[in-house]
Design an enzyme around this catalytic site. Sequence first.
Site, PDB file in Angstrom:
ATOM      1  N   ALA A   8     131.814 121.143  62.317  1.00  0.00           N
ATOM      2  CA  ALA A   8     131.555 122.380  63.048  1.00  0.00           C
ATOM      3  C   ALA A   8     130.126 122.512  63.555  1.00  0.00           C
ATOM      4  CB  ALA A   8     131.888 123.582  62.161  1.00  0.00           C
ATOM      5  N   LYS A  36     122.928 123.463  56.678  1.00  0.00           N
ATOM      6  CA  LYS A  36     123.432 123.379  58.048  1.00  0.00           C
ATOM      7  C   LYS A  36     124.516 124.423  58.296  1.00  0.00           C
ATOM      8  CE  LYS A  36     122.438 118.476  58.874  1.00  0.00           C
ATOM      9  NZ  LYS A  36     123.017 117.133  59.174  1.00  0.00           N
ATOM     10  N   LYS A 168     137.570 105.171  65.310  1.00  0.00           N
ATOM     11  CA  LYS A 168     138.437 106.207  65.869  1.00  0.00           C
ATOM     12  C   LYS A 168     139.901 105.755  65.849  1.00  0.00           C
ATOM     13  CE  LYS A 168     136.867 109.499  67.152  1.00  0.00           C
ATOM     14  NZ  LYS A 168     136.392 110.721  66.453  1.00  0.00           N
TER      15      LYS A 168
END
Length: 341
Positions: A8, A36, A168
């Site tokens: 996020a 963070k 990925k």
Amino acid sequence: MSVFVTGATGFLGKHVVKECLDKNYTVIAAARDQEKGDALVRQFNNPNLSAVSIGDLEKLDAFDETFKNHGNHIKYVIHCASPAKWDIYSYEKDLLIPARNGVRGILESIKKYASDSVENVVMTSSFMAIPDFSKMGDNSITFNEDSWNPTTWETCQTDPLNAYAGSKTFAEQEAWKFYEENKDVVKFKFSTVLPSYIFGPQVFDTDVHEHLNASNETINQVLHATKMEDIQPLSTQFCSVKDVARVHVLALEQNNLSGKRLFVTSGAFDVQDILNHLNADFPQLKGNIPVGTPSKGIEINPPGAVIENKRTRELLGFPLKSLKQCVDDVTKQVLRHEGRL
């Protein structure tokens, strides 16, 4: 009920959080550390946003605590988190294992602690998981939502870009495998979003710095170049970060998007195309940046293999943003930051 968003605090992740908040969802944002996460909450200043710390993605139990404590309240999950770095000492340790373990870990945590409450999971994959890069120059080949990068764990470990493509690919394959094997155990639907090179403004102007995130740095580099030698060559597919964030949230809401690989690309570009738009749209840059060879842009007629996402576009039902829109949005934000707009 809440949307749980991993990654996020990143460029895309913040846009996903904003899209969720704009649609009045309650959002639980995952960050690597609480500092963070707290900074993200302060930036948005929205009572519907909270943050949790998950630590290192490669730990298979990284999400256990979150789903133990919040699982009953989480209806949707958007998994954006995945390593993307180029200063790499070990392809396995820095890219492959964290990407694979991250998705395996979050799905296992949902299965253990929130199998009855989580209704939909959307995972960020990548265009890099689609093509066989050895065949990109072959104009008789078409790559689309059905295509898979044929790389292996061993063959991808040649350079950072191929290792990233492998990370990925393996992460998305891991997710689909888990989903198929656990359909009878979990209730959630599943889909993946595969963006190409992502351009677009930062959610907050305060996130604009001398150097931007990897994709937007391409535009940033071109608009600060004084000669062609300053510009790193690049030709690939592009999309808008706003479109990608929108697709993630729509995939939670629309049944027709479940079980799909949603390939988000607006088309092809070369750095020459970026130059063409900058020179046409920003008078303050003319004479300060190169012109290059305008006719060598590939935006209109890309060479090589055919890359198409007709199926995804039809499912989404809205037009994807153009290269001009993406370049102009990034450039305006950078020029504002520099006091040149």
